[in-house]
Design an enzyme around this catalytic site. Structure first.
Site, PDB file in Angstrom:
ATOM      1  N   ASP A  84       0.830  -1.211   0.000  1.00 50.61           N
ATOM      2  CA  ASP A  84       0.000   0.000   0.000  1.00 50.61           C
ATOM      3  C   ASP A  84       0.860   1.254   0.000  1.00 50.61           C
ATOM      4  O   ASP A  84       2.044   1.229   0.353  1.00 50.61           O
ATOM      5  CB  ASP A  84      -0.938   0.020   1.206  1.00 50.61           C
ATOM      6  CG  ASP A  84      -0.197   0.081   2.543  1.00 50.61           C
ATOM      7  OD1 ASP A  84       0.790  -0.662   2.705  1.00 50.61           O
ATOM      8  OD2 ASP A  84      -0.600   0.866   3.415  1.00 50.61           O
ATOM      9  N   GLU A 121       0.229  -1.276   5.590  1.00 48.41           N
ATOM     10  CA  GLU A 121       1.243  -0.811   6.535  1.00 48.41           C
ATOM     11  C   GLU A 121       1.050   0.660   6.876  1.00 48.41           C
ATOM     12  O   GLU A 121       1.253   1.078   8.018  1.00 48.41           O
ATOM     13  CB  GLU A 121       2.641  -1.026   5.944  1.00 48.41           C
ATOM     14  CG  GLU A 121       3.794  -0.780   6.903  1.00 48.41           C
ATOM     15  CD  GLU A 121       4.330   0.644   6.879  1.00 48.41           C
ATOM     16  OE1 GLU A 121       5.184   0.973   7.718  1.00 48.41           O
ATOM     17  OE2 GLU A 121       3.885   1.446   6.022  1.00 48.41           O
TER      18      GLU A 121
END
Length: 406
Positions: free
Chosen positions: A81, A173
């Site tokens: 991400d 994350e």
């Protein structure tokens, strides 16, 4: 160089911006992470590796040991991400043979040497930048590219001795939930490294202890003309709450090992105000004292105004240094690898956290290594391709060092 650029450009074309509003409902928090995960699984399989995606969008793979020696199993981890602060999909980045000076992104924005003096260190390198409208995504698609290059290297060089090498690409994350459900037993590594740092040579094994605090203040709204001794303005109480935490324990006044209270949002009116803080410190005892101060503030204001303030504190992650101090060989492997490659090792406390913070306390010791990107989370992001190549070479060398020293 061409192959690593090709890989990186492919990964950043996927929109994997994580969504904090959706993070507690779905994993991953955004559809684009599924798209990239499937592409990475396919790429690993084309390299000849078995790969899988679980139902929470974790991609796992493994390069099997090629020796009868009993060697430690090492893992390498990067997240898919990108920051929720800005759009992350980019299909037309600039690739620059950098000769020095400011870098024009578009008619309105440039990466100026005065603002980003690190540019002086990058003269002569090949830089990938944005065009001033999105972030680049080197955090952490550079890490993914470095790991993929490492995997291809060992597949193409089967005579180089190594133990089992585990690979994981993780979701979310950036919103702090990615490692929560990481399957440590399935991954089955003795230790791992997240490839999620910045500048060439960074090796990070100390992070903040972190918590979030939600503060709710219920005031009493009456007509201001007759408010004396009756009105309780929740916004005024909120300002008082913040002042009690101290002027100089804010991010803008801290550095190195200093902790801070950071007011990240405030919304309210006379009747009700909500505040959200993040609390950070490298020292566990100081961290616990900081959380206690938030509670003391609540109790003080409730004694002063009545029972109007409530607080909810939730720990986010802890300083991985508490775990890694008992595993010095993991740090030594990375240091030796970088020194073998002529890379100056840079160690400093992370004024933040990585997935490795949580993973270390879950039983997988996990320091962080540079991936090469700079100026993360904004349009001024830069990836020196040479730094990325050195990141991948460092991973390869770590595997060799482990085999040599075990």
């Amino acid at each position: 160089m061409e192959k690593v650029i090709e890989r990186f450009l492919k990964y950043i074309s996927y929109d994997t911006k994580s969504d904090p509003q959706n993070g507690e409902k779905e994993k991953p928090s955004s559809k684009g992470q599924w798209d990239l995960a499937k592409a990475l699984k396919s790429e690993l399989e084309k390299l000849g590796l078995d790969a899988s995606i679980n139902d929470e969008c974790f991609v796992f793979s493994e390069i099997k040991s090629n020796t009868d020696k009993k060697l430690p199993t090492v893992g390498f981890i990067a997240h898919m991400d990108t920051s929720p602060e800005m759009d992350g999909k980019i299909e037309n980045p600039q690739i620059i043979d950098y000769k020095g000076g400011d870098i024009k992104l578009n008619d309105k924005r440039s990466i100026a040497v005065n603002d980003f003096p690190v540019l002086k260190d990058l003269v002569g390198l090949t830089l990938i930048t944005t065009r001033g409208e999105t972030l680049l995504g080197a955090d952490d698609k550079a890490g993914i590219a470095a790991i993929m290059n490492m995997a291809e290297y060992f597949i193409n060089n089967p005579k180089i001795e190594h133990g089992d090498i585990k690979i994981a690409f993780t979701p979310d994350e950036e919103i702090g939930t990615g490692a929560d459900t990481f399957d440590i037993e399935y991954f089955d590594a003795d230790f791992a490294y997240t490839i999620d740092g910045g500048y060439l040579g960074e090796l990070e094994y100390e992070t903040f202890n972190a918590a979030s605090a939600k503060v709710n203040i219920n005031g009493k709204s009456v007509h201001p003309g007759s408010a004396k001794d009756t009105m309780v303005n929740s916004t005024s109480v909120a300002f008082e709450f913040d002042r009690l935490l101290g002027e100089f324990q804010r991010p803008e006044h801290t550095e190195c090992y200093d902790g801070f209270y950071h007011l990240v949002s405030i919304e309210g009116d006379i009747e009700n105000t909500k505040m959200e803080y993040i609390i950070r410190d490298h020292d566990r005892d100081k961290f616990e004292s900081m959380k206690k101060q938030v509670i003391l503030n609540k109790e003080y204001l409730n004694n002063k105004y009545g029972d109007i303030v409530s607080v909810n504190i939730k720990d986010s992650y802890y300083n991985m240094g508490e775990i890694l101090k008992d595993k010095p060989e993991i740090i030594d492997y990375a240091k030796e690898a970088m020194e073998n490659l002529g890379i100056k090792v840079i160690t400093s406390p992370v004024r933040g956290g990585t997935d490795g913070s949580k993973l270390s306390f879950m039983g997988l010791p996990c320091p962080n290594i540079f991936a090469g990107g700079l100026n993360f989370h904004g349009v001024y992001e830069i990836l020196p391709v040479e730094f990325l190549i050195k990141s991948s070479e460092t991973i390869i060398e770590i595997v060799k060092v482990i085999a040599k020293n075990s």
